[in-house]
Design a protein around this motif. Structure first.
Motif: not given
Lengths: 715, 450
Positions: A283-287, A359-378
Motif C-alpha cells: 500500500s505504500s509502494s504502489l498506486p 491482502a486481497t487487492d494489490l497482493c492478488c495482482v502482484i502475487s499472480s503476476l510473479v507466478q505468471v512470470m516465474m512458473d510456466s505452469y501458470s
C-alpha cells in the motif's frame, strides 16, 4: 430454453430469465458512421439482460462465427451496463435514479466497451417510460445479492453438474496439499484446517497454507491478521507470502501487543530453515485503489466514443491523452514491482512477504503476476485458471464490491482484476509462444466478469459464497444451489470458437511421454541457477553446455559490469542488473519470463479496447494476418503428416485441428475475432484518414482548389 | 590533403569499449583513414585477436570527450544511432583520438569517401549498377501504350542537372518544348512520368514548382506538356506538398503553383508536408526520447507525441494515399510537386507506388523503386544525410526525408505483415547505408555528380 411465448420475435431466454419490460419500434443506430442508418426493433429488459430484437432477423445468413452462446450481439447483461445517458434536445444527460422527463434517445455505454444508441422517438410514450425507468432501475440502482441473476439461473436449472475441468478450485485441503507438493513447498509449509467453520475469519478461505512453525493459536489470535500466508514456492525454496496488516490502532496497548506478536512471527520465520525475509508494504509502494480507479475511468473514456467524429478528434492528441490517463504507467509500475519481487525470490533467494491491509487487492495482482512470470505452469490455460482460483476467487478478492455489481458503494469500485489481465496481456504480446492461451482468451475472460451466470466473479469471499449456496434457498427447497464456474468455456462457446482461446503457436515442452508431474520437476531443474546443477548433473547434453557458457559469460559480464558501476550493491542497481542480464540472454519460454517495461513496450490492449471501433480496424491486416498464414502452414504440415501415416498404413486417425475461421486471411480484420460482428460497411478500398474530406467522387470534383489542413495536427 | 595529416594517433593500447547491450571489451584501438578498429585477445596474449569494432568513421555523428585524471572517455554517437564509449588511458592519447575522429568524420569531399577506396574481393565494377535501368521500366509502359516516349533531352545534364539522362515524357511533346518547359520549372525539373497506372491508363508525374513568380508568368510548353499527359483522362490532380499559403508565398521568390486558368483540366490539392529543418529537429527530438535509458520512461508518450515524428509519418502516408486514390479510384492523372521537387515530392510518389502496386513490394521491385524515385530522381542524399540526430554541428541542409520514407514503409509492413517481401532488416540496412556506407549507391546528390 426458449421464450415463454409472450414475445412475438424470437428471443433466446436463459433458464430462469424473466421479461420485466419492453418497448416496440425502437430504432437502433448503426454506430459505425455517425449517419442515421439503423434498424427498428424491440427493446426488452429482463432480470438478466437488456436486449434489442432486430425486426428483420435476416442476420441468420451472416451469423458471426465467433459467437457467445449466452450474450448475443445485441444483448447487454445488467452487470455489463456502465453508464446510461439520455439525450434531450441534443444534450446528453446521465441517467441514474428517478426520472422526471423521458429522453428521445438512449445511449448505453457497456463495461465491455460497446456503445448502443437507441432512438425512442417513434415509441409510444407509455413504453418509453417503462423501458427507460426499467433499464435504469435494474442496471443502475443498488441491488440485493440474492437478486442477482445467478440465483434465478441456479435455482431454475438445478441439474447443472458444473463439469469439473482441469482447473484446481482450491476449495479442498487436497488442492492446497497438491499445490504444495507441486512447488515443493511442503517441507516448510503446511495446509491448515483452522478456518473450518470460518472460526478464524470470514475473509480467509476454508483452507490455506502457513509456515509449519506457525501455531493454531497465533492464527486465531488476531483473526488471521499478522499471519504470513503462503502463495507459492520458487524452485530454490524461497516462498512468496502475503499478510494482512493490522489496521492503524489508536490504543497504545493493543498496538504494543500487535507489535510484539509480529516480532515473534518475523523471528520464527526468519530463522533457518526459512530463507531471509523481505517485506513489501504494497500500500505504500504502489498506486492506491483510488488512483487505479481514477486512471481506468479516464482511460476507458478514450474508447467509449459516440461516432467517428469523436474518434478523429481524439486521434490528433492520442498519445498525450493516453498518457494523461496514467493507466499505462500504472501497468508499468505493477510489472516493475512484480519484477522486483521475482528478483528477490530468484536471485537473492529470500522469501518475500507482501503486506497490505486486507491482502486481497494489490497482493492478488502482484502475487499472480510473479507466478505468471516465474512458473510456466501458470502460463498454461488450466494453470492460469487455477492461479486465478487460488489468488483471487478463493483468496478472497471482493469481486462484488470491486466490480460494483450490486451498486452498493461506488467508492469501493476498482478494476484490479482488469489490471491483472492487462498486465498479463503485456506479457502475452511480448512473448506469445510462452502462453498456452491467446489475447482473445484474456478478452473473453474480462467480458465474463459481467456475466452473472457464473459464480466465479460474483462473490466477495468463499464464506459469502458458501453461506449463500447452502443457506436458506428462497423459492425452492431443492437444496444447495449449483453454480457454474466460468472455467467451463463450453457454456459460452462452441468448440469451434473455443479453439480461438488456445494459442496454436504455444511452445510446448518436448517431453510428451512423461506424466504431468515429472514434466514439472524437469522444468524446475532447468530453472535452477546453474552453480547448483553443475555438480549434480553431467554436462554431456548439448543444451546444457550452452547454458554453462551462458552462465560463464553472464558471470564475466556481471563482474566487469560491477567494476564499471563501482560495485555498489544498492537495491535499485541489483534490480537493474537482474533485469538487464535477463534481457541480454535468449528467452526460455518455460523459464523465468520478465516483461520489458520501457515506455515503448507498454501498449494499449487493442483487441479489448478498440474492438468495437471500426476506424481502428485494418481489414486484411494486423498480426492476425501472420497468424493465419502460420496456421495454414501448420494445417498443411498436419495433413501431410496424416498422409504419411496412411502411407505407412497406420490406422491411427489423427485430429487435424483446423481453425476454419481463419481461412481467407485477406478478409479478416486486425481486430479478429470481434470485428466480424460488425456488419459489412462501405469502406474505401484504400485506407486513408483523409477519407472524410473526400466523401465521394463528385465531391472531389466539385471542389475548388483547396487547402485542407491534414486533420488539424499540422498547426 | 592527406589522411595522415588528420590522424594524430593511429594506435592506442588497452582501450575499453562499451556500448548498450554489449559486454565491455578491452583491446587495441587503431585509426585508419576510414575506419576505427578495436581488437582484443580474449584468450590471453597468445590467442588470435578478435575484432570487436570495425566502424566506418563516416558513421560518427558526434564525438564527446570527458577527461578524468590521467584517462579519458570518448563517447561516439553514430549516424546509425548507436552510442559507443571508449575508455582511453592517457589524456593526450584521448584528445588525439577524439580530434582525429572529428577531423576524419567531417571530411566533406565526395572523392575522399570510402566507397572510392573500397574494393571488395571479386568485385566486378559494372555489376549491380545497371540492374534497374529506366529503359526497362519504360519498356513495360511501352508495351501498354504509345502515349509516352523515352527522351534523351537531358543526356548531358544540361536541361536539368538533377535529373538522370533518360526521362519518360509524353510522346506528343518534342525535346525543344521540354527544354522550354524546364526553364519554367524549379531546378529545371519539368514534369516527367513517375508511374503508369496500368488498369486505368493514367499516370503519376512529378516536377519542381512552376516559376510563375509575382507576375503570374505562363509557359505554353509546360501547359502543353501537362495537357498531353492527361491524354484521354478527364482530369488531373496537382498534389502540392505545401500549404496554399506557402505556395502563394513562393510566388514572391519566383515560384508558385499552377493557376486554374492556365491548366483548366487540373485541380490543385494542397497537402502540407514538413521538410527541412523542422523535420530534422523532429528526428532529433524523437531520438532523444528513445534514448532516455532510465527505466522510468514516464513521459515517453508525450515526448513521442511532441517530437511530432509520427504526425509527419501520418501526413506522408495520407498524402500518398490521396495520390494513390486519385489514380486508382478517380481514374485521374496526378502531378506531385512541392518546391524543389526533390524531397517531399519523391516521398509521396514513391509511397503512392508502394501502396498501389504489389510489384513494388517485392524485394527487386522495391529496389527498382528506390533507384527510380530516390536515387535517379535526384534526392540530394549527400547534403540531406550529412548529419544524423546527434550532431552538434550547425545544420545546413540535413533532413531525414529518406528515413521518413523508410518509416512509412515500415508502418505499412507492420499493418499488413504479409504485403512486403522484405523485412525490417532491409529498411534498417538502407537507413544505415544512406548515412554512411562502404558502397556508393547513396553517394552524391544526383546522377550528374555520380
Amino acid at each position: 430454453g426458449r421464450g415463454d411465448g409472450a414475445i412475438g420475435l424470437s428471443v433466446c431466454f436463459c433458464t430462469g430469465e424473466l421479461l420485466l419490460c419492453e418497448a416496440n419500434t425502437v430504432y437502433k443506430y448503426i454506430q459505425e458512421d455517425g449517419s442515421n442508418r439503423g434498424t427498428y426493433g424491440k427493446l426488452i429488459c429482463t432480470n438478466f439482460k437488456i436486449s434489442f430484437l432486430d425486426e428483420d432477423s435476416a442476420s441468420d445468413d451472416n451469423e458471426p462465427q465467433f459467437k457467445n452462446k449466452i450474450i448475443g450481439e445485441n444483448d447487454i447483461t445488467l452487470q455489463c451496463v456502465d453508464q446510461i445517458y439520455g439525450v434531450y434536445d441534443e444534450k446528453k444527460k446521465l441517467l441514474t435514479g428517478q426520472l422526471r422527463k423521458y429522453p428521445e434517445k438512449l445511449i448505453i455505454y457497456c463495461k465491455d466497451l460497446r456503445v448502443f444508441h437507441f432512438c425512442l422517438r417513434y415509441t409510444k410514450e407509455e413504453e418509453v417510460k417503462r423501458i427507460v425507468s426499467g433499464i435504469v432501475h435494474h442496471s443502475q440502482t443498488p441491488k440485493l445479492l440474492k437478486r442477482l441473476f445467478l440465483f434465478s439461473y441456479a435455482s431454475a436449472a438445478p441439474n447443472n453438474t458444473g463439469g469439473r475441468n482441469q482447473t484446481v478450485m482450491f476449495d479442498t485441503l487436497e488442492d492446497w496439499r497438491d499445490e504444495l507438493e507441486r512447488t515443493k513447498g511442503n517441507v516448510k509449509y503446511k495446509a491448515v484446517v483452522t478456518n473450518e467453520g470460518y472460526r478464524v475469519s470470514e475473509k480467509l478461505p476454508l483452507y490455506f497454507v502457513v509456515p509449519i512453525c506457525v501455531s493454531e493459536e497465533s492464527i486465531l489470535k488476531f483473526q488471521g491478521r499478522g499471519i504470513p500466508i503462503w502463495c507459492w514456492s520458487c524452485h530454490n525454496g524461497a516462498a512468496l507470502l502475503k499478510m494482512s496488516a493490522f489496521p492503524k490502532e489508536q490504543d497504545d496497548n493493543t498496538s504494543q501487543m500487535q507489535k510484539a506478536f509480529l516480532d515473534g512471527i518475523y523471528r520464527t520465520i526468519s530463522n533457518p530453515p526459512y530463507e531471509l525475509l523481505k517485506t513489501e508494504d504494497l500500500s505504500s509502494s504502489l498506486p492506491s485503489l483510488q488512483d487505479i480507479q481514477t486512471a481506468y475511468t479516464r482511460f476507458k473514456q478514450l474508447f467509449l466514443i459516440d461516432n467517428s467524429t469523436d474518434f478523429w478528434a481524439t486521434d490528433v492528441k492520442w498519445f498525450s491523452l493516453l498518457e494523461s490517463t496514467n493507466w499505462l504507467e500504472i501497468i508499468r509500475r505493477f510489472l516493475k514491482k512484480a519484477i522486483e519481487v521475482a528478483e528477490c525470490l530468484e536471485r537473492q533467494n529470500s522469501n518475500v512477504l507482501l503486506i497490505e491491509e486486507s491482502a486481497t487487492d494489490l497482493c492478488c495482482v502482484i502475487s499472480s503476476l510473479v507466478q505468471v512470470m516465474m512458473d510456466s505452469y501458470s502460463r498454461t490455460k488450466s494453470g492460469f485458471q487455477s492461479l486465478i482460483q487460488k489468488e483471487w476467487v478463493t483468496g478472497g478478492h471482493s469481486f462484488l464490491d470491486r466490480c460494483n455489481h450490486l451498486h452498493k458503494n461506488d467508492k469501493e469500485e476498482a478494476p484490479l482484476f482488469l489490471l491483472l489481465l492487462d498486465c498479463v496481456w503485456q506479457l502475452v504480446q511480448q512473448y506469445p509462444p510462452a502462453f498456452e492461451f491467446t489475447e482473445t482468451y484474456l478478452t473473453v475472460l474480462s467480458d465474463s466478469l459481467y456475466v452473472p451466470i457464473f459464480s466465479t466473479f460474483f462473490f466477495n469471499s468463499q464464506h459469502q459464497k458458501d453461506t449463500n449456496t447452502t443457506g436458506e434457498s428462497l423459492k425452492t427447497q431443492s437444496g444447495p444451489f449449483k453454480f457454474l464456474t466460468v472455467w467451463d468455456w463450453s457454456v459460452q462457446f462452441e468448440p469451434k470458437a473455443q479453439a480461438l482461446l488456445s494459442n496454436p503457436l504455444y511452445a510446448e515442452k518436448l517431453k510428451p511421454d512423461k506424466s504431468q508431474r515429472k514434466t514439472t520437476r524437469f522444468k524446475h531443474q532447468r530453472q535452477l541457477s546453474l552453480p547448483l546443477t553443475q555438480t549434480k548433473s553431467s554436462p554431456k547434453r548439448g543444451f546444457f553446455r550452452e547454458e554453462t557458457d551462458h552462465l560463464i559469460k553472464n558471470i564475466l559480464g556481471k563482474r566487469i559490469g560491477k567494476f564499471i558501476i563501482n560495485s555498489s550493491d544498492e537495491p535499485h542497481n541489483s534490480f537493474k542488473e537482474f533485469y538487464d542480464s535477463w534481457h541480454s540472454k535468449p528467452v526460455d519460454y518455460h523459464g523465468l519470463l520478465l516483461p520489458s517495461i520501457d515506455g515503448p513496450e507498454i501498449k494499449v490492449w487493442a483487441q479489448r479496447y478498440l474492438r468495437w471501433i471500426p476506424e481502428a480496424q485494418l481489414p486484411g491486416g494486423g498480426t492476425i494476418a501472420t497468424a493465419a498464414k502460420i496456421l495454414d502452414l501448420m494445417e498443411e504440415v498436419q495433413s501431410l503428416q496424416v498422409k504419411m501415416d496412411e502411407e505407412h498404413s497406420q490406422a491411427i486417425s489423427r485430429d487435424v485441428q483446423a481453425v476454419p475461421m481463419l481461412r481467407n486471411s485477406a478478409r479478416l480484420s486486425s481486430l479478429f475475432p470481434f470485428a466480424l460482428l460488425q456488419r459489412q460497411s462501405i469502406k474505401p478500398a484504400l485506407p486513408t484518414s483523409t477519407w472524410k474530406d473526400l466523401e465521394d467522387e463528385d465531391d472531389l470534383v466539385k471542389r475548388d482548389d483547396e487547402f485542407v489542413d491534414l486533420s488539424g495536427d499540422m498547426s | 590533403m592527406e589522411f595522415a595529416e588528420l590522424i594524430k594517433t593511429s594506435r592506442v593500447e588497452s582501450v575499453v569499449l562499451a556500448g548498450a547491450g554489449l559486454p565491455p571489451a578491452r583491446g587495441t584501438l587503431c585509426i585508419t583513414s576510414h575506419h576505427l578498429l578495436l581488437s582484443s585477445r580474449p584468450g590471453g596474449a597468445g590467442a588470435a585477436a578478435t575484432v570487436e569494432l570495425w566502424l566506418l568513421i563516416r558513421n560518427v555523428d558526434a564525438v564527446e570527450k570527458r577527461l578524468c585524471g590521467s584517462s579519458g572517455t570518448i563517447t561516439l554517437r553514430c549516424k546509425d544511432l548507436r552510442v559507443l564509449q571508449l575508455e582511453i588511458p592517457g589524456m593526450e592519447e584521448c584528445l588525439n583520438v577524439a580530434s582525429s575522429i572529428e577531423a576524419l568524420s567531417s571530411v566533406d569531399s565526395l572523392m575522399m569517401m570510402y566507397p572510392f577506396f573500397y574494393r571488395p574481393q571479386g568485385l566486378r565494377l559494372e555489376d549491380g549498377w545497371h540492374l534497374f535501368p529506366l529503359e526497362r521500366f519504360f519498356q513495360c509502359i511501352a508495351a501498354q501504350t504509345n502515349q509516352w516516349r523515352l527522351s534523351a533531352v537531358n543526356k548531358d545534364f544540361s536541361t536539368c542537372p538533377t535529373y538522370p539522362p533518360a526521362l519518360i515524357v509524353p510522346a506528343a511533346v518534342d525535346d525543344g518544348a521540354l527544354r522550354k518547359a524546364a526553364r519554367f520549372r524549379h531546378g529545371g525539373r519539368f514534369p516527367v512520368l513517375s508511374y503508369y497506372h496500368r488498369k486505368n491508363g493514367t499516370v503519376m508525374l512529378r516536377s519542381g514548382q512552376p516559376l510563375t513568380g509575382p507576375n503570374r508568368k505562363r509557359c505554353p510548353e509546360d501547359e502543353l506538356l501537362l495537357a498531353a499527359a492527361l491524354a484521354q483522362a478527364a482530369r488531373g490532380f496537382v498534389v502540392d506538398t505545401r500549404s496554399l499559403q506557402a505556395a502563394k508565398q513562393a510566388r514572391m521568390g519566383g515560384g508558385g503553383t499552377e493557376p486554374k486558368s492556365a491548366y483548366p483540366r487540373w485541380k490543385r490539392l494542397h497537402r502540407p508536408l514538413e521538410r527541412g529543418r523542422p523535420l530534422q529537429e523532429s528526428f532529433v527530438r524523437l531520438v532523444d526520447a528513445c534514448n532516455d535509458a532510465s527505466l522510468s520512461m514516464d513521459r515517453w508518450l508525450s515526448r513521442l507525441e511532441s517530437s511530432r515524428w509520427l504526425s509527419h509519418v501520418k501526413a506522408a502516408l495520407s498524402t500518398a494515399c490521396l495520390a494513390a486514390q486519385c489514380l486508382e479510384r478517380e481514374e485521374a492523372c496526378v502531378l506531385v510537386h512541392g518546391a524543389e521537387g526533390t524531397d517531399t515530392t519523391l516521398l509521396v510518389t514513391a509511397l503512392a507506388q508502394l501502396i498501389l502496386d504489389p510489384s513494388c513490394r517485392t524485394l527487386a521491385g522495391f529496389q527498382g523503386l528506390l533507384e527510380r524515385e530516390w536515387i535517379q530522381a535526384g534526392h540530394p542524399f549527400h547534403v540531406r544525410c550529412a548529419r544524423s540526430a546527434y550532431s552538434h554541428a550547425r545544420l545546413k541542409q540535413e533532413a531525414p526525408l529518406f528515413l521518413l520514407f523508410l518509416d512509412c514503409v515500415w508502418q505499412l509492413g507492420r499493418q499488413f505483415p504479409r504485403s512486403l517481401e522484405f523485412g525490417e532488416r532491409l529498411l534498417l540496412a538502407l537507413f544505415d547505408s544512406a548515412y554512411a556506407s562502404s558502397y556508393g549507391t547513396f553517394l552524391g546528390n544526383n546522377e550528374k555528380e555520380r
